[in-house]
Design an enzyme around this catalytic site. Structure first.
Site, PDB file in Angstrom:
ATOM      1  N   HIS A 162     -86.235  10.260  40.361  1.00 22.83           N
ATOM      2  CA  HIS A 162     -86.989  11.021  41.364  1.00 22.83           C
ATOM      3  C   HIS A 162     -86.243  11.228  42.668  1.00 22.83           C
ATOM      4  CE1 HIS A 162     -90.948  11.133  39.326  1.00 22.83           C
ATOM      5  NE2 HIS A 162     -90.526  10.001  38.774  1.00 22.83           N
ATOM      6  N   ARG A 206     -93.921  12.284  53.756  1.00 21.57           N
ATOM      7  CA  ARG A 206     -93.365  11.086  54.354  1.00 21.57           C
ATOM      8  C   ARG A 206     -92.358  11.463  55.440  1.00 21.57           C
ATOM      9  NH1 ARG A 206     -89.949   8.552  50.691  1.00 21.57           N
ATOM     10  NH2 ARG A 206     -90.112  10.371  49.353  1.00 21.57           N
ATOM     11  N   LYS A 264     -85.936  14.979  55.190  1.00 17.75           N
ATOM     12  CA  LYS A 264     -87.001  15.989  55.185  1.00 17.75           C
ATOM     13  C   LYS A 264     -87.020  16.783  56.491  1.00 17.75           C
ATOM     14  CE  LYS A 264     -89.883  13.193  52.087  1.00 17.75           C
ATOM     15  NZ  LYS A 264     -90.165  14.053  50.914  1.00 17.75           N
ATOM     16  N   THR A 324     -93.623  18.401  45.855  1.00 14.21           N
ATOM     17  CA  THR A 324     -94.820  18.866  45.156  1.00 14.21           C
ATOM     18  C   THR A 324     -95.823  19.431  46.160  1.00 14.21           C
ATOM     19  OG1 THR A 324     -95.507  16.554  45.164  1.00 14.21           O
ATOM     20  CG2 THR A 324     -94.722  17.437  43.070  1.00 14.21           C
ATOM     21  N   LYS A 337     -98.508  22.766  46.202  1.00 15.82           N
ATOM     22  CA  LYS A 337     -99.913  22.768  46.624  1.00 15.82           C
ATOM     23  C   LYS A 337    -100.152  23.837  47.678  1.00 15.82           C
ATOM     24  CE  LYS A 337     -99.707  17.965  45.474  1.00 15.82           C
ATOM     25  NZ  LYS A 337     -99.297  16.638  45.961  1.00 15.82           N
TER      26      LYS A 337
HETATM   27  C1  NBG Z   1     -89.917  11.777  45.215  1.00 15.60           C
HETATM   28  C2  NBG Z   1     -89.037  12.920  45.685  1.00 15.60           C
HETATM   29  C3  NBG Z   1     -89.789  14.235  45.676  1.00 15.60           C
HETATM   30  C4  NBG Z   1     -90.427  14.440  44.317  1.00 15.60           C
HETATM   31  C5  NBG Z   1     -91.270  13.222  43.947  1.00 15.60           C
HETATM   32  C6  NBG Z   1     -91.880  13.335  42.577  1.00 15.60           C
HETATM   33  C7  NBG Z   1     -89.458   9.383  45.477  1.00 15.60           C
HETATM   34  C8  NBG Z   1     -88.525   8.278  45.223  1.00 15.60           C
HETATM   35  N1  NBG Z   1     -89.103  10.580  45.068  1.00 15.60           N
HETATM   36  O1  NBG Z   1     -88.927  15.290  45.963  1.00 15.60           O
HETATM   37  O2  NBG Z   1     -88.553  12.639  46.979  1.00 15.60           O
HETATM   38  O3  NBG Z   1     -91.233  15.579  44.322  1.00 15.60           O
HETATM   39  O4  NBG Z   1     -90.476  12.062  43.949  1.00 15.60           O
HETATM   40  O5  NBG Z   1     -90.922  13.550  41.605  1.00 15.60           O
HETATM   41  O6  NBG Z   1     -90.515   9.172  46.035  1.00 15.60           O
END
Ligand code: NBG
Length: 755
Positions: A315, A496, A501, A602, A606
């Site tokens: 992720h 977050r 970001k 994600t 939304k």
């Molecule tokens: C997060 C990413 C996002 C992604 C989500 C779900 C963690 C470690 N990773 O970009 O930063 O959408 O995972 O896959 O929280």
């Protein structure tokens, strides 16, 4: 069953009075009982082979509305409540929100459970039952303070299962108690979310006011918090204890269930698939091997089986999340798996002498992702670009030897929660325009494209957005005290807090706008800049960014010459419930991560589903969003991921030349201006200022000019209301691909193969 009659009877039995005389909290508790009973009657999705979604996080949010929607009972229950002077929206606030996740990763897990149940797949979630969750965020003195977030009440969705598993640590043995939450599919069967809790947990370890506790008291603290501070060794060890606690209890439960379904363990891979959600649950691999050898399987056979049934999802490419644990930590926590890990590593080294591929490196550190890739049959990233980066750079060594294991699964979101439950007026309008099929087949949203020229549709889209903005304005007033104008543009960044970001980039634009208005350049329309998100308590720069935003909030909102044109509202304790109010009301969706760093995102999905237009970099799923909506309906800026990766590789980025351009330098310097220092903490502001000039690891200044230009363009375009409404429609119409039903169907087709 007559829903109204049943509910009336249940309320009477529980509270000895009619519903019209009950408080919202009482009505909530009664409706909860009712809903749980309905869920228990749902048949359980079943099959020979079962999938277990292992995750340290499940950000499930409040469940009442979504569960009722999935059961097909929402309208009837709401009707009953309205007849009695209340409504679902009103009693919903009585439901405490569990904060069992941090952000996208945990929310994704929750969306996937919803979709798997909806598709009728036997998929259970497995995680931990943190009593205080992630911390609850409070603002004081323009800073974030962390409090505990208790959510387990006498009336809750949790069910006792009576199942207990012994987990042996190096220095103690504890009991894991399994508690379940039923996951009903949309007009389909149900699955379970299993949450392991520490039987000997002692909540009194955490004094009121704060989140500090004795990190060494592991027989009492394991399921207190998600992600307790790991800034010291005791904190790091606690993480490993939590991870092994989950892995061991899960492994025992999974073997027990597989045997009950008919497995003789030698054929385990025909009965079980495990999706390892980021590296945190990776210890399931050695633990399963250990348990299987205890049951008489030879080590090599056990390892082969496990490698055939574990699949790993990555992720993030941020190093901090690719866990590496010193072997001595694992020896302290669970000495029994150390020989297993050594054996697994030995087999790898015998086959692949290349040091980069070793599970245990020369410093005796265990690389969890490497364990997953060697002893799993599938490795996937979460958006096309992310998977490409894994294959071509981050995990390239592994892609070379295991190219067949690699695959992409672009993330998705549950349309039940993020459209039907969060935005009923929009859902209803869409149903009126294209029929109800999109609720089950999200791809049907594409039919909206044919309505592009229908002025009545475009006008009602604008109207629905305006209603949502009014609702959000009321929420913001209650949550932040800030009064905002629904006629202003709502520009939202909720996620977050993290340097990659780049909330700080958005804050620089805010400073620019503030200075422009001060200098007499009034915009054509006022703007409301909305932020929300938590920062990890040990992440100093992220705390400083929150501080900057909150100081700007105070400065801007209290300046009579500026505030009619610009408002700032930072939502306190951003969570799923707040998100449900924020997404429907957004005009401009801020997705401004440094290209290559946001694995998928994600929230971006939304927003688009609710008719917001994205302002973003070509990062994560933004790339695919841009393809689906077309370049006229998204605002893209910034350097490409290739360029960024190259800059890192050559260590070639230096923020100084950017800072030296006056148009940027004066914004950065404003962070330590007289005005801000008078409001804020000089030390924090100076630290952030220095960080941006001297390091700027996530290249904020690199993209500043192009970000400002793109944002100016978006705001100018907003004034052509009809053209903007078309962009909104194009975004909703293009959202179908991002349904978690599509994502889960792909996992099933390519990885799980349950059918
Ligand atoms: C997060 C990413 C996002 C992604 C989500 C779900 C963690 C470690 N990773 O970009 O930063 O959408 O995972 O896959 O929280």
């Amino acid at each position: 069953m007559d829903v109204r009659e049943t509910l009336a009877r249940m309320v009477q039995e529980k509270y000895h009075r009619p519903a019209a005389e009950c408080s919202a909290a009482q009505l909530y508790a009664a409706v909860l009982d009712f809903t749980r009973r309905q869920m228990e009657e749902k048949p359980r999705n079943a099959g020979k082979k079962k999938m277990y979604y292992l995750s340290m996080e499940f950000l499930i949010g409040r469940l009442l509305a979504c569960n009722l929607i999935n059961l097909g009972l929402y309208a009837q229950v709401d009707g009953f409540l309205r007849e009695n002077g209340s409504s679902l929206a009103e009693i919903e606030d009585a439901e405490p929100e569990p904060s069992l996740g941090n952000g996208g990763l945990g929310r994704l897990a929750a969306c996937y459970l919803d979709s798997a149940a909806t598709l009728g797949l036997p998929v259970d979630g497995v995680g931990l039952c943190y009593h205080f969750g992630l911390f609850r965020q409070q603002f004081a003195d323009n800073k974030q303070a962390a409090q505990k977030n208790p959510w387990i009440e006498a009336d809750s969705w949790l069910e006792a299962t009576g199942k207990r598993y012994r987990v042996a640590f190096g220095n103690a043995t504890v009991q894991a108690v399994m508690r379940d939450i039923v996951v009903p599919g949309y007009e389909n069967g149900a699955n379970r979310l299993h949450l392991f809790d520490l039987e000997s947990l002692d909540e009194s370890l955490v004094p009121s006011g704060g989140i500090a506790f004795d990190k060494k008291a592991v027989t009492k603290n394991l399921t207190l918090f998600l992600y307790p501070d790991d800034g010291d060794e005791a904190g790091e060890l606690l993480r490993v204890y939590q991870e092994y606690f989950l892995a061991s209890a899960a492994a025992q439960m999974i073997l027990e269930e597989a045997e009950a379904r008919g497995s003789n363990l030698h054929d385990l891979d025909a009965y079980v698939v495990i999706q390892i959600n980021d590296t945190h649950p990776s210890l399931i691999i050695p633990e399963l091997v250990r348990l299987l050898t205890l049951r008489g399987l030879p080590q090599a056979k056990a390892a082969g089986l496990v490698a055939n049934l574990c699949a790993y999802t990555n992720h993030t490419i941020l190093a901090e999340a690719l866990e590496k644990w010193p072997l001595r930590f694992i020896r302290r926590v669970a000495p029994q798996i150390v020989p297993v890990i050594r054996e697994l590593d030995k087999a790898v080294k015998a086959q692949y002498p290349d040091k980069a591929l070793a599970i245990i490196d020369s410093k005796n550190v265990v690389h969890m992702a490497k364990l997953d890739m060697h002893y799993g049959f599938s490795v996937n990233g979460v958006a096309a670009l992310h998977t490409e980066i894994l294959e071509q750079s981050e995990l390239a060594d592994f892609y070379k030897i295991y190219s067949k294991k690699f695959n992409n699964k672009t993330n998705g979101i549950s349309f039940r929660r993020w459209l039907l439950a969060a935005n009923p007026p929009l859902a209803k309008a869409v149903e009126g325009w294209i029929g109800p099929g999109f609720k089950q087949f999200a791809g049907e949203l594409e039919h909206l494209k044919s309505l592009q020229k229908d002025n009545r549709v475009l006008e009602s889209l604008l109207d629905i957005k305006m209603q949502a903005k009014h609702r959000l304005a009321a929420f913001l007033k209650a949550n932040t005290g800030v009064v905002v104008d629904a006629n202003s543009v709502f520009d939202i960044q909720i996620k977050r807090l993290h340097e990659y970001k780049r909330q700080q980039l958005n804050a620089l634009w805010l400073i620019r706008q503030y200075l422009a208005i001060k200098a007499g350049q009034k915009p054509v329309r006022p703007l409301t800049m909305i932020f929300g998100g938590k920062a990890a308590p040990a992440y100093v720069v992220a705390q400083d960014i929150i501080h900057l935003i909150l100081c700007m909030q105070q400065l801007v909102n209290n300046d009579a010459a500026v505030s009619p044109w610009l408002k700032v509202a930072m939502v306190e304790n951003y969570n799923v419930s707040a998100a449900e109010k924020l997404f429907p009301a957004c005009d401009v969706s801020e997705q401004i991560s440094l290209a290559s760093k946001e694995a998928s995102g994600t929230g971006n999905m939304k927003f688009m589903l609710n008719g917001a237009v994205t302002l973003g970099t070509l990062d994560g799923a933004n790339v695919e969003i841009a393809e689906y909506v077309g370049e006229d309906n998204i605002y893209i800026f910034g350097e490409s991921s290739d360029k960024v990766i190259e800059l890192y590789a050559q260590k070639a980025y230096d923020p100084l030349p950017f800072y030296q351009e006056d148009s940027i330098g004066r914004l950065v310097d404003f962070i330590v201006s007289r005005e801000l220092v008078a409001i804020g903490d000089r030390k924090c502001l100076a630290r952030l200022h220095r960080e941006l000039i001297a390091k700027d690891w996530f290249m904020t200044l690199l993209d500043a000019q192009s970000y400002f230009a793109a944002k100016d363009r978006a705001l100018a375009d907003y004034e052509n209301r009809a053209a903007w409404a078309k962009k909104m429609l194009a975004n909703i119409a293009g959202a179908g691909f991002f349904s978690s039903d599509r994502a889960v169907a792909e996992y099933e087709r390519d990885i799980w193969r349950l059918r």
